[in-house]
Scaffold this motif. Structure first.
Motif, short mmCIF file in Angstrom:
data_model
loop_
_atom_site.label_atom_id
_atom_site.label_comp_id
_atom_site.label_asym_id
_atom_site.label_seq_id
_atom_site.Cartn_x
_atom_site.Cartn_y
_atom_site.Cartn_z
N SER A 69 0.36 13.82 39.85
CA SER A 69 1.67 13.93 38.36
C SER A 69 2.47 13.09 37.97
O SER A 69 2.57 11.86 39.85
CB SER A 69 2.27 15.46 38.51
OG SER A 69 1.73 16.84 38.22
N GLU A 70 3.05 12.25 37.68
CA GLU A 70 4.50 11.69 37.67
C GLU A 70 5.59 11.41 38.78
O GLU A 70 5.88 12.77 38.93
CB GLU A 70 5.11 11.63 36.39
CG GLU A 70 5.95 10.60 36.41
CD GLU A 70 5.13 9.16 36.05
OE1 GLU A 70 6.09 8.13 35.70
OE2 GLU A 70 4.42 9.41 34.98
N ALA A 73 7.98 14.33 39.76
CA ALA A 73 8.35 15.38 38.62
C ALA A 73 8.92 16.30 39.58
O ALA A 73 8.14 16.10 40.72
CB ALA A 73 6.75 15.90 38.57
N PHE A 75 8.94 20.39 40.01
CA PHE A 75 8.08 22.09 39.65
C PHE A 75 9.04 22.89 40.41
O PHE A 75 8.82 22.47 41.72
CB PHE A 75 6.56 22.08 40.79
CG PHE A 75 5.93 20.28 39.44
CD1 PHE A 75 5.30 21.22 38.29
CD2 PHE A 75 6.07 19.33 41.06
CE1 PHE A 75 4.70 19.63 37.32
CE2 PHE A 75 5.17 18.41 39.53
CZ PHE A 75 4.17 18.52 38.32
N GLU A 122 6.96 15.85 42.84
CA GLU A 122 5.93 14.80 43.21
C GLU A 122 6.06 13.69 43.67
O GLU A 122 7.18 12.71 43.61
CB GLU A 122 5.32 14.77 42.07
CG GLU A 122 4.06 14.61 41.73
CD GLU A 122 2.68 14.93 42.40
OE1 GLU A 122 1.80 13.93 42.39
OE2 GLU A 122 2.47 16.07 42.35
N SER A 139 15.31 12.61 42.10
CA SER A 139 14.88 14.25 42.32
C SER A 139 15.13 14.67 43.10
O SER A 139 15.41 15.96 42.65
CB SER A 139 13.01 14.65 42.34
OG SER A 139 12.75 13.50 40.96
#
Length: 157
Positions: A69-70, A73, A75, A122, A139
């Motif tokens: 994924s980017e 990111a 989750f 990620e 993040s």
């Protein structure tokens, strides 16, 4: 009791993100004590995750992911979705936190958290290194703020 566990390897760049967030949360708790919250850096020790989580009502795990994924990111996944019984092995390094969730629930039953949330960030870089990539660092800041808000909410319960 709310238990927060950061996982990862500090020597593998973005893989360290869970540990780094946990260390920041430990500093936050040192300045804002809350007897209903405990934070652990469990590194890559799945067995430690299982034993530190025991006796808690709520568990939060923070770790890096590598899904394609980017980078950066985030989750937020219910722990039940990620539980996995371990494959037979003689090596405890093969026992990961997802194994700890399934095994802890099986062994400790009602003495294991029913409410488990996993934050996966990620990774952009899992090579040897001591710095987070910019996207993962951003993040990590977001996850830190969200979990710190959960800690503050826990004071009022």
């Amino acid at each position: 009791m709310l238990t927060i566990i950061g996982c990862g390897n500090l020597n593998r760049s973005d893989d360290a993100v869970g540990v780094i967030v946990a260390q920041r949360l430990q500093q936050y708790l040192a300045q804002n004590p809350n007897p209903k919250v405990q934070v652990y850096d469990c590194g890559t020790a799945g067995m430690e995750v299982m034993f530190q989580a025991r006796g808690s009502k709520q568990l939060i795990i923070i770790d890096a992911s590598s899904t394609g994924s980017e980078p950066g990111a985030v989750f937020k996944v219910p722990g039940k979705e990620l539980e996995a019984l371990p494959e037979p092995s003689y090596n405890l390094h093969d026992f990961r936190w997802d194994n700890a969730l399934a095994t802890g629930r099986k062994i400790f039953q009602n003495d294991f958290p029913q409410e488990v949330t996993v934050y996966l960030i990620e990774a952009a870089n899992l090579n040897l290194g001591l710095e987070l990539s910019p996207a993962v660092k951003h993040s990590a800041d977001l996850v830190f703020e969200e979990v710190a808000a959960t800690i503050r909410q826990n004071i009022n319960e």
